[in-house]
Design a protein around this motif. Structure first.
Motif, PDB file in Angstrom:
ATOM      1  N   ALA A  25       0.853  -1.304  -0.933  1.00  0.00           N
ATOM      2  CA  ALA A  25       1.385  -0.056  -0.387  1.00  0.00           C
ATOM      3  C   ALA A  25       0.685   0.281   0.918  1.00  0.00           C
ATOM      4  CB  ALA A  25       1.198   1.077  -1.388  1.00  0.00           C
ATOM      5  N   CYS A  26       1.346   1.118   1.709  1.00  0.00           N
ATOM      6  CA  CYS A  26       0.798   1.597   2.971  1.00  0.00           C
ATOM      7  C   CYS A  26       0.334   3.039   2.763  1.00  0.00           C
ATOM      8  CB  CYS A  26       1.873   1.507   4.040  1.00  0.00           C
ATOM      9  SG  CYS A  26       1.468   2.344   5.572  1.00  0.00           S
ATOM     10  N   CYS A  27      -0.887   3.341   3.190  1.00  0.00           N
ATOM     11  CA  CYS A  27      -1.447   4.674   2.944  1.00  0.00           C
ATOM     12  C   CYS A  27      -2.117   5.191   4.214  1.00  0.00           C
ATOM     13  CB  CYS A  27      -2.458   4.607   1.798  1.00  0.00           C
ATOM     14  SG  CYS A  27      -3.092   6.215   1.303  1.00  0.00           S
ATOM     15  N   LEU A  28      -1.648   6.333   4.697  1.00  0.00           N
ATOM     16  CA  LEU A  28      -2.230   6.986   5.864  1.00  0.00           C
ATOM     17  C   LEU A  28      -3.316   7.943   5.371  1.00  0.00           C
ATOM     18  CD1 LEU A  28      -1.803   7.128   8.964  1.00  0.00           C
ATOM     19  CD2 LEU A  28      -0.329   9.101   8.554  1.00  0.00           C
ATOM     20  N   THR A  29      -4.560   7.590   5.630  1.00  0.00           N
ATOM     21  CA  THR A  29      -5.703   8.324   5.076  1.00  0.00           C
ATOM     22  C   THR A  29      -6.319   9.230   6.139  1.00  0.00           C
ATOM     23  OG1 THR A  29      -6.143   6.431   3.649  1.00  0.00           O
ATOM     24  CG2 THR A  29      -7.908   8.060   3.877  1.00  0.00           C
ATOM     25  N   LEU A  30      -6.519  10.496   5.805  1.00  0.00           N
ATOM     26  CA  LEU A  30      -7.087  11.460   6.752  1.00  0.00           C
ATOM     27  C   LEU A  30      -8.592  11.261   6.856  1.00  0.00           C
ATOM     28  CD1 LEU A  30      -6.168  13.870   8.515  1.00  0.00           C
ATOM     29  CD2 LEU A  30      -6.846  15.361   6.613  1.00  0.00           C
ATOM     30  N   VAL A  47       1.301  13.405   2.531  1.00  0.00           N
ATOM     31  CA  VAL A  47       2.566  12.867   2.007  1.00  0.00           C
ATOM     32  C   VAL A  47       2.448  11.365   1.779  1.00  0.00           C
ATOM     33  CG1 VAL A  47       4.973  12.387   2.605  1.00  0.00           C
ATOM     34  CG2 VAL A  47       4.024  14.673   2.976  1.00  0.00           C
ATOM     35  N   SER A  48       1.837  10.659   2.740  1.00  0.00           N
ATOM     36  CA  SER A  48       1.671   9.216   2.608  1.00  0.00           C
ATOM     37  C   SER A  48       0.779   8.864   1.423  1.00  0.00           C
ATOM     38  CB  SER A  48       1.089   8.651   3.906  1.00  0.00           C
ATOM     39  OG  SER A  48       0.815   7.276   3.773  1.00  0.00           O
ATOM     40  N   CYS A  49      -0.345   9.561   1.279  1.00  0.00           N
ATOM     41  CA  CYS A  49      -1.266   9.277   0.169  1.00  0.00           C
ATOM     42  C   CYS A  49      -0.628   9.595  -1.188  1.00  0.00           C
ATOM     43  CB  CYS A  49      -2.552  10.084   0.336  1.00  0.00           C
ATOM     44  SG  CYS A  49      -3.691   9.398   1.545  1.00  0.00           S
ATOM     45  N   ALA A  50       0.140  10.680  -1.253  1.00  0.00           N
ATOM     46  CA  ALA A  50       0.799  11.029  -2.509  1.00  0.00           C
ATOM     47  C   ALA A  50       1.758   9.929  -2.938  1.00  0.00           C
ATOM     48  CB  ALA A  50       1.540  12.352  -2.364  1.00  0.00           C
ATOM     49  N   GLY A  51       2.441   9.330  -1.978  1.00  0.00           N
ATOM     50  CA  GLY A  51       3.341   8.232  -2.307  1.00  0.00           C
ATOM     51  C   GLY A  51       2.602   6.977  -2.690  1.00  0.00           C
ATOM     52  N   ALA A  52       1.555   6.604  -1.927  1.00  0.00           N
ATOM     53  CA  ALA A  52       0.844   5.344  -2.170  1.00  0.00           C
ATOM     54  C   ALA A  52      -0.037   5.397  -3.406  1.00  0.00           C
ATOM     55  CB  ALA A  52       0.000   4.993  -0.944  1.00  0.00           C
ATOM     56  N   VAL A  74      -9.745   5.047  -1.275  1.00  0.00           N
ATOM     57  CA  VAL A  74      -8.350   4.632  -1.115  1.00  0.00           C
ATOM     58  C   VAL A  74      -8.244   3.108  -1.108  1.00  0.00           C
ATOM     59  CG1 VAL A  74      -6.398   4.594   0.486  1.00  0.00           C
ATOM     60  CG2 VAL A  74      -7.635   6.732   0.051  1.00  0.00           C
ATOM     61  N   CYS A  75      -9.136   2.456  -0.373  1.00  0.00           N
ATOM     62  CA  CYS A  75      -9.091   0.982  -0.303  1.00  0.00           C
ATOM     63  C   CYS A  75      -9.328   0.359  -1.675  1.00  0.00           C
ATOM     64  CB  CYS A  75     -10.132   0.472   0.693  1.00  0.00           C
ATOM     65  SG  CYS A  75      -9.732   0.821   2.420  1.00  0.00           S
ATOM     66  N   ALA A  76     -10.287   0.904  -2.411  1.00  0.00           N
ATOM     67  CA  ALA A  76     -10.573   0.353  -3.738  1.00  0.00           C
ATOM     68  C   ALA A  76      -9.367   0.513  -4.665  1.00  0.00           C
ATOM     69  CB  ALA A  76     -11.805   1.038  -4.328  1.00  0.00           C
ATOM     70  N   HIS A  77      -8.693   1.652  -4.578  1.00  0.00           N
ATOM     71  CA  HIS A  77      -7.533   1.891  -5.433  1.00  0.00           C
ATOM     72  C   HIS A  77      -6.386   0.943  -5.076  1.00  0.00           C
ATOM     73  CE1 HIS A  77      -4.975   4.327  -8.051  1.00  0.00           C
ATOM     74  NE2 HIS A  77      -4.032   4.200  -7.129  1.00  0.00           N
ATOM     75  N   LEU A  78      -6.099   0.784  -3.784  1.00  0.00           N
ATOM     76  CA  LEU A  78      -5.004  -0.085  -3.369  1.00  0.00           C
ATOM     77  C   LEU A  78      -5.317  -1.551  -3.660  1.00  0.00           C
ATOM     78  CD1 LEU A  78      -3.925   1.514   0.040  1.00  0.00           C
ATOM     79  CD2 LEU A  78      -2.933   1.863  -2.225  1.00  0.00           C
ATOM     80  N   ALA A  79      -6.582  -1.941  -3.487  1.00  0.00           N
ATOM     81  CA  ALA A  79      -6.962  -3.325  -3.761  1.00  0.00           C
ATOM     82  C   ALA A  79      -6.831  -3.647  -5.242  1.00  0.00           C
ATOM     83  CB  ALA A  79      -8.387  -3.585  -3.285  1.00  0.00           C
ATOM     84  N   ALA A  80      -7.128  -2.674  -6.105  1.00  0.00           N
ATOM     85  CA  ALA A  80      -7.001  -2.899  -7.547  1.00  0.00           C
ATOM     86  C   ALA A  80      -5.539  -3.065  -7.948  1.00  0.00           C
ATOM     87  CB  ALA A  80      -7.627  -1.735  -8.305  1.00  0.00           C
ATOM     88  N   ARG A  81      -4.635  -2.389  -7.249  1.00  0.00           N
ATOM     89  CA  ARG A  81      -3.209  -2.481  -7.582  1.00  0.00           C
ATOM     90  C   ARG A  81      -2.575  -3.760  -7.047  1.00  0.00           C
ATOM     91  NH1 ARG A  81      -0.600   3.175  -5.907  1.00  0.00           N
ATOM     92  NH2 ARG A  81       1.274   1.926  -6.239  1.00  0.00           N
ATOM     93  N   ALA A  82      -3.099  -4.309  -5.970  1.00  0.00           N
ATOM     94  CA  ALA A  82      -2.557  -5.549  -5.392  1.00  0.00           C
ATOM     95  C   ALA A  82      -3.731  -6.445  -5.006  1.00  0.00           C
ATOM     96  CB  ALA A  82      -1.675  -5.238  -4.193  1.00  0.00           C
ATOM     97  N   PRO A  83      -4.395  -7.041  -6.000  1.00  0.00           N
ATOM     98  CA  PRO A  83      -5.637  -7.769  -5.723  1.00  0.00           C
ATOM     99  C   PRO A  83      -5.463  -9.030  -4.887  1.00  0.00           C
ATOM    100  CG  PRO A  83      -4.957  -8.071  -8.010  1.00  0.00           C
ATOM    101  CD  PRO A  83      -4.074  -7.015  -7.436  1.00  0.00           C
ATOM    102  N   SER A  84      -4.251  -9.568  -4.821  1.00  0.00           N
ATOM    103  CA  SER A  84      -4.068 -10.820  -4.085  1.00  0.00           C
ATOM    104  C   SER A  84      -3.841 -10.606  -2.593  1.00  0.00           C
ATOM    105  CB  SER A  84      -2.877 -11.597  -4.666  1.00  0.00           C
ATOM    106  OG  SER A  84      -1.682 -10.853  -4.523  1.00  0.00           O
ATOM    107  N   ALA A  85      -3.613  -9.376  -2.179  1.00  0.00           N
ATOM    108  CA  ALA A  85      -3.290  -9.113  -0.773  1.00  0.00           C
ATOM    109  C   ALA A  85      -4.518  -8.577  -0.037  1.00  0.00           C
ATOM    110  CB  ALA A  85      -2.148  -8.105  -0.672  1.00  0.00           C
TER     111      ALA A  85
END
Length: 576
Positions: free
Chosen positions: A66-71, A86-91, A142-153
């Protein structure tokens, strides 16, 4: 403007290393976190600098993530805060923009007041994810959460600044292949990234200075030169010039390939280098030939059920199609219904006529899936045990030639020349660059119609490489009919070509009905003698032996002459 070796290595790769490409252009600050790794916060602080947001995303070629715009900036404007929330809520939570903003106060929802980030933190806390205040520490969460959801990317982290504008750019129209680039503007980098904004030509875009438009057009040209293909990009617009955020190489096929080559050559790229970007399938897709049927025997029209033209011989059973294919001759399979065991025959056939079922019938669906030209005949014809009956114009026996056009639904008796409609400007430009040397391609023919097609497309050398097809055509008339068939081929070639190679039929090859026996030595000798006599009468040089055998291996079908000429004009690739 000749591209570097690295550029063309990128162009020939199925996927482009986006990080390497971003490094070749002026781009926003970027940090890469490899798959399975963690973000180095010190490196991120150093690279990203005073950014408003950190855009965390997988590479554009990734199939997951996912793509996440982090403040990052606590004192960001309400609009910047809202877009990040809005971006973080979606990602992070899977919430749509409407669902997340639905309960926000009107002023917050409009980006006129703060409060969106606070609402985001409440929701993530309830989901067990503590973001903390806007900071680089939040970025690590945020990075740790996204990496856990898509560990191969892997993850790319990019520093972006508000309130700069962002552009979504497509380097050319993917349907027509025409340049220049298409653009759309947004204050939201995620909107520019997903490429769904309605795009317009640069001259039609309001609110963008002429100089900025020119820079974006120049960037689009440089991207295509670097990639050797069209591209879609997200760009941050800065007073100092555009900066790449993301880039994704698009398909280069058909008219798009010709349009790209046209523009690159006009921009100064050497012709031989640019022609490397046009492949065989591009020519077949961009240059749609049509059947020139005789007005005395026009085709019957069924339902167009699968694009492309195919010529072959009538086969009324899967077994007949397999036998004909094993003899090196193309079948056109006429089928009522199909069974699983019929698939091999459909694969072996040049085209398919579906007698029952229409456009959505199983035979037509399977033929399209196999990439075969297909016509659903409907009431235009009926099929008996040994022949095809046209509704009002006689019959076709099994083994006779037939031509079908899956794009128009035409079914025409016999072989017919093909012609090229008026090409697009880009196609005409590329064809005008082909030298006489590229006419040395060898077209394989076994009928006068093939000679006409090949010479119309620029072939100056022919080969009779399938003598079995001539024997089959003349089977009922004996040696005199074979000689007449060869005379017709050479008369069509007279004054059009500088030589015709001839490969004699191989003794021992079994041919189906109406020849219905094995080729004998006498057949081969008579064939060669008839070819030499026909060539002498037509004033065409006949070439036999090893030279003809070598030419057969390098020959192409008549309808593929243009593709072969373009390939012949390309520089040879260095051997590895």
């Amino acid at each position: 403007m000749d591209p570097s070796p690295r550029s063309w290595e990128l162009a020939d790769s199925p996927e482009v290393d986006e990080l390497q490409l971003l490094g070749a252009f002026t781009s926003v600050p970027t940090v890469c976190v490899p798959s399975g790794g963690t973000v180095d916060l010190e490196l991120a602080r150093e690279r990203l600098g005073p950014a408003t947001w950190a855009l965390v995303r997988p590479p554009m070629t990734a199939t997951s993530g996912a793509c996440c715009l982090t403040l990052l900036e606590p004192a960001a404007t309400p609009t910047a805060e809202l877009e990040a929330a809005v971006s973080c809520a979606g990602a992070l939570l899977g919430l749509s923009a409407a669902r997340f903003t639905g309960d926000l106060p009107a002023a917050v929802r409009a980006g006129a007041a703060s409060g969106a980030d606070e609402a985001l933190c409440r929701l993530t806390r309830a989901a067990g994810l503590e973001l903390g205040p806007p900071s680089f520490e939040r970025l690590a969460v945020v990075c740790a959460h996204l990496a856990a959801r898509a560990p191969s990317a892997p993850l790319l982290i990019q520093g972006l600044i508000a309130p700069r504008r962002f552009a979504s750019l497509a380097t050319r129209d993917q349907r027509t292949g025409l340049g220049p680039c298409r653009l759309a503007l947004s204050t939201n980098p995620c909107a520019a990234l997903d490429g769904r904004l309605p795009q317009r030509l640069p001259a039609e875009l309001e609110g963008l200075a002429t100089e900025a438009r020119g820079r974006l057009v120049e960037l689009a040209t440089r991207l295509e030169l670097e990639l050797g293909r069209p591209a879609r990009a997200a760009i941050e617009l800065d007073d100092a010039g555009p900066r790449l955020v993301a880039v994704h190489a698009l398909r280069r096929s058909g008219l798009v390939a010709f349009g790209l080559v046209h523009d690159l050559i006009r921009g100064g790229l050497p012709v031989e280098r640019a022609l490397k970007l046009i492949g065989h399938e591009d020519v077949l897709a961009a240059v749609q030939l049509r059947i020139d049927a005789s007005p005395d025997d026009p085709p019957v029209i069924g339902t167009a059920a699968g694009t492309g033209i195919a010529e072959g011989r009538v086969c009324l059973t899967p077994r007949a199609a397999l036998e004909l294919s094993s003899a090196g001759l193309p079948p056109i399979l006429f089928v009522h219904d199909i069974e699983p065991e019929d698939l091999d025959a459909m694969r072996a056939s040049a085209g398919v006529v579906a007698v029952h079922g229409g456009l959505t019938g199983e035979a037509a669906v399977v033929a399209r899936g196999l990439g075969k030209p297909c016509v659903a005949s409907g009431a235009a014809l009926s099929v008996g045990s040994h022949e095809v009956r046209f509704s009002d114009r006689g019959t076709l026996r099994e083994g006779q030639r037939v031509t079908i056009d899956g794009s128009t639904g035409a079914i025409a008796r016999g072989a017919h020349p093909r012609s090229m409609p008026a090409p697009s400007a880009a196609v005409a430009f590329v064809l005008s660059l082909l030298s006489e040397a590229s006419s040395d391609v060898v077209a394989a023919v076994d009928h006068p119609a093939h000679v006409t097609t090949a010479t119309r497309l620029g072939a100056r050398r022919l080969i009779v490489a399938r003598p079995e097809a001539v024997l089959l055509d003349a089977a009922e008339g004996g040696p005199e009919a074979v000689a007449a068939a060869l005379r017709a081929i050479f008369e069509a070639a007279s004054g059009q070509v500088d030589r015709v190679y001839v490969v004699p039929p191989a003794p021992g090859v079994a041919l189906p009905a109406p020849f219905a026996r094995r080729v004998e030595d006498a057949d081969a000798r008579a064939f060669v003698a008839a070819a030499l006599q026909a060539g002498e009468a037509a004033g065409v040089r006949v070439v036999l032996g090893e030279e003809a055998t070598a030419a057969a291996g390098a020959s192409c079908r008549p309808e593929a002459v243009l593709a072969a000429r373009i390939r012949a004009a390309q520089p040879a690739r260095p051997s590895s």
